[in-house]
Design an enzyme around this catalytic site. Structure first.
Site, PDB file in Angstrom:
ATOM      1  N   GLU A 423       0.850  -1.187   0.000  1.00  0.00           N
ATOM      2  CA  GLU A 423       0.000   0.000   0.000  1.00  0.00           C
ATOM      3  C   GLU A 423       0.885   1.236   0.000  1.00  0.00           C
ATOM      4  O   GLU A 423       1.818   1.342   0.776  1.00  0.00           O
ATOM      5  CB  GLU A 423      -0.905  -0.018   1.246  1.00  0.00           C
ATOM      6  CG  GLU A 423      -1.584   1.303   1.584  1.00  0.00           C
ATOM      7  CD  GLU A 423      -2.705   1.698   0.621  1.00  0.00           C
ATOM      8  OE1 GLU A 423      -2.761   1.136  -0.496  1.00  0.00           O
ATOM      9  OE2 GLU A 423      -3.499   2.583   0.968  1.00  0.00           O
ATOM     10  N   ASP A 498      -1.277   0.719  10.747  1.00  0.00           N
ATOM     11  CA  ASP A 498      -2.243   1.735  11.175  1.00  0.00           C
ATOM     12  C   ASP A 498      -3.611   1.416  10.584  1.00  0.00           C
ATOM     13  O   ASP A 498      -3.820   0.368   9.993  1.00  0.00           O
ATOM     14  CB  ASP A 498      -1.769   3.132  10.758  1.00  0.00           C
ATOM     15  CG  ASP A 498      -1.618   3.237   9.246  1.00  0.00           C
ATOM     16  OD1 ASP A 498      -2.026   2.300   8.529  1.00  0.00           O
ATOM     17  OD2 ASP A 498      -1.084   4.263   8.788  1.00  0.00           O
ATOM     18  N   ASP A 500      -5.303   2.662   8.074  1.00  0.00           N
ATOM     19  CA  ASP A 500      -5.336   2.497   6.623  1.00  0.00           C
ATOM     20  C   ASP A 500      -4.763   1.146   6.216  1.00  0.00           C
ATOM     21  O   ASP A 500      -5.286   0.477   5.325  1.00  0.00           O
ATOM     22  CB  ASP A 500      -4.535   3.610   5.927  1.00  0.00           C
ATOM     23  CG  ASP A 500      -5.261   4.943   6.023  1.00  0.00           C
ATOM     24  OD1 ASP A 500      -6.481   4.917   6.299  1.00  0.00           O
ATOM     25  OD2 ASP A 500      -4.610   5.989   5.846  1.00  0.00           O
TER      26      ASP A 500
END
Ligand code: 28G
Length: 638
Positions: A423, A498, A500
């Site tokens: 990501e 985290d 996200d």
């Protein structure tokens, strides 16, 4: 039930065999095997409940990871075993009864044959104590590593009945003896759903200030479906439910249709989740398909010339639990979670067909709503087929069809290749630079989050976030998924620790679970564990720590080498982006040093559950869920 006779207990084998080859009896000595000990003991209480004598099971984790399980059944028998001249309770806990569930032949027959796992757990426990109340006294026997240390003796008078088992897993056997409360909670909730009316309480007393949890569902499987659908919009408000027995096979089913596009069917045999399905699931699907087709023909919704409705279209939006009890289940498949007994298909199919037919005739409005959904599902499937063909045709024309952002590896031998799905573009950049390009490919993910629950397959092919994943893996999705075409045998998700990062992991796991399930079932998917801390000092090689406990251990190790804590600088990593390519390689990608966590089917099921709640359309459960699980969602362990 036949009267219990102490002599029925067969004398087979000593417990040394269990300590020598624990994996044969509990699957593994990993964290998973450790939790298995608890399930074995609780299973004995559940058997007592199935026999009709136990209504309540209490489980506690005590300080130092000691487990106690207590039930209010009849109590393990105390009388003398005629052949071995020992109390039955001692025989139950010191003699191995069957080959074990994980090889060695025989499988456990649920419903009446207690205590099969008790001796295995005893053998693998540093110590164990078993108390049994038979209505006139409380008795106790104690063991260490399977050997009696205190013969059976009376502790006090008591009018109660029941059994209490307390044990500490043997750290000489297990990789870890620390229990994960969430893992146990999930299983107990499931067991309470599967055994309606049975009350299971759980209390993690390792730390102060915790509370007891109670799992008790009068609705049984109905409550299970309700729980799974809590954030979905139902089509039939009242859950369809039936329970019947035929030729010694007990069949229990609950189902509800929702406006979702996915199919959610969980199947169980003797309370064991059959992740690979099997004859009971086949029978259910067959019966359901037949009932809907017959109904549609009888009421002229399907004309003579029309082809039959297809099963997968009929199952769009369904949430169902299929639970059967079988006397001698045969488990097959790679993970031994596929029911093989062939007589079960016909039994479940005919029961399902007749019950669903009755339901449809009695509820024409709901029948109509489901059939309308079926028809649009079949149109969407047709559109998806065309979209797929378009992709195929494209790949025939263009020489390079792999996604532009994919940095592929040089090797074409899938068994040696890995793909990191990353990501964020900056982490993607470092990963590309840091990797070993001979066998490691990098796919950075970008684009908008998609709701897998609310999207049909045709749209998924066109989604800018998921389509690069599908194309890069090369094995297709859904019914077309072909494991042999997989381009990498390790698929590694690398995201920040985290919210996200948790989101993207959850999305991908849900997607794999729903559209490429063999990836998860066959162990191709991993989660990378980037370090959380770096300890540095001039003249010393950097030390990376992967969690708080690891940090503590490494600080101690350094102290022992004479390096004081306050001479070190500690960096806390907030994201992958903070590491340069070399650090990323050293800590997270180098096969010699990295930590990879293999994703198990249960992780994917959990992700799927979380996803339904997070992305479902009902706002209230989502808000509540985020409140309740804030810690869980931000932690990296999904
Ligand atoms: C608390 C933790 C785990 C149990 C019972 C009750 C009986 C029993 C258990 O019998 C022998 C061999 C096969 C049937 C059965 C009591 C019949 C009459 C029992 C438990 C008998 C074991 N009275 N409750 N075992 N079997 N609870 N909880 O272990 O034929 S084990």
């Amino acid at each position: 039930m036949a009267k219990y006779d102490e002599n029925q207990i067969q004398v087979l084998e000593g417990l040394e065999a269990v300590r020598k080859r624990p994996g044969m009896y509990i699957g593994s000595v990993s964290e998973r095997g450790l939790h298995h000990l608890v399930y074995e003991i609780v299973d004995n209480s559940v058997d007592e409940a199935l026999a009709g004598y136990c209504t309540e099971i209490n489980v506690e984790i005590l300080p130092d990871n000691v487990i106690t399980v207590q039930d209010n059944g009849r109590g393990v028998p105390l009388g003398m075993h005629h052949k071995v001249h020992k109390p039955a309770i001692e025989v139950v806990y010191t003699i191995l009864h069957a080959g074990g569930k994980f090889g060695g032949g025989g499988y456990k027959v649920s419903g009446g044959l207690h205590g099969v796992g008790g001796s295995v757990v005893n053998a693998l426990s540093e110590w164990m104590s078993v108390q049994s109340c038979n209505g006139d006294g409380l008795y106790e026997i104690s063991f260490e590593r399977g050997k009696v240390t205190e013969e059976l003796h009376k502790i006090s008078d008591s009018k109660k009945t029941g059994t209490k088992v307390t044990f500490k897993a043997d750290s000489q056997i297990f990789d870890t003896t620390i229990y994960n409360a969430d893992t146990l909670i999930q299983r107990f909730r499931e067991m309470a759903f599967l055994n309606k009316g049975l009350k299971i309480t759980f209390w993690d007393k390792r730390e102060e200030g915790t509370e007891q949890l109670v799992f008790h569902y009068e609705g049984g499987l109905k409550s299970f479906v309700e729980y799974l659908n809590k954030s979905k919009e139902p089509i039939n408000k009242d859950i369809i439910y039936f329970e019947t027995e035929q030729n010694d096979v007990q069949v229990e089913v609950a189902l509800q249709y929702t406006s979702a596009y996915s199919e959610n069917i969980l199947s169980f045999v003797n309370n064991i989740h059959t992740a690979e399905g099997g004859t009971h699931l086949d029978g259910f699907k067959r019966g359901l398909t037949k009932a809907f087709n017959d109904y549609a023909r009888n009421f002229n919704i399907l004309k003579e010339k029309d082809p039959n409705l297809q099963g997968e279209d009929i199952r769009e939006g369904i949430t169902a639990i299929v639970s059967v009890r079988v006397l001698e289940p045969q488990f097959e498949g790679q993970t031994k979670t596929k029911l093989g007994n062939s007589n079960v298909t016909g039994i479940v199919s005919s029961i399902t067909n007749s019950k669903i037919s009755i339901y449809l005739e009695e509820n024409p409005q709901i029948a109509k709503a489901i059939l309308e959904k079926t028809i649009s599902a079949s149109r969407a499937r047709e559109a998806a087929r065309k979209a797929r063909e378009l992709v195929r045709r494209k790949s025939a024309l263009e020489s390079t069809t792999l996604p532009g952002k994919l940095a592929d590896c040089q090797s074409k031998d899938a068994s040696k290749c890995e793909i990191y799905i990353v990501e964020g573009d900056s982490a993607g950049g470092s990963a590309k630079q840091g990797r070993d390009r001979r066998f490691q490919a990098i796919l950075p993910l970008w684009g908008k989050m998609i709701n897998v629950e609310k999207t049909r397959a045709d749209k998924i092919y066109n989604n800018d976030k998921l389509s690069p994943v599908i194309v890069a893996l090369g094995a297709g999705i859904g019914n077309d998924f072909n494991e042999e075409k997989l381009r990498y045998h390790k698929i590694i998700l690398m995201a920040d620790a985290d919210v996200d990062g948790a989101h993207i992991r959850t999305l991908l796991l849900t997607f794999f679970f729903r559209y490429m399930r063999p990836l998860i079932e066959n162990g191709y998917v991993y989660i990378a564990q980037p370090p959380l801390f770096k300890l540095a000092k001039r003249g010393m090689e950097d030390v990376y720590c992967y969690n708080e406990a690891d940090l503590e251990i490494k600080l101690k190790e350094l102290e022992e080498k004479g390096i004081a804590r306050d001479s070190l600088t500690m960096q806390r990593y907030k994201g992958l982006g903070e590491m340069d390519s070399e650090q990323l390689w050293e800590t997270t990608m180098n096969p010699e040093k990295r930590i990879l966590v293999k994703v198990e089917l249960e992780d994917a099921i959990k992700a799927d559950e979380i996803f339904s709640v997070l992305m479902g359309e009902n706002v209230e459960p989502r808000r509540k869920f985020i409140e309740e699980n804030a810690k869980y969602v931000t932690n990296l362990d999904i």
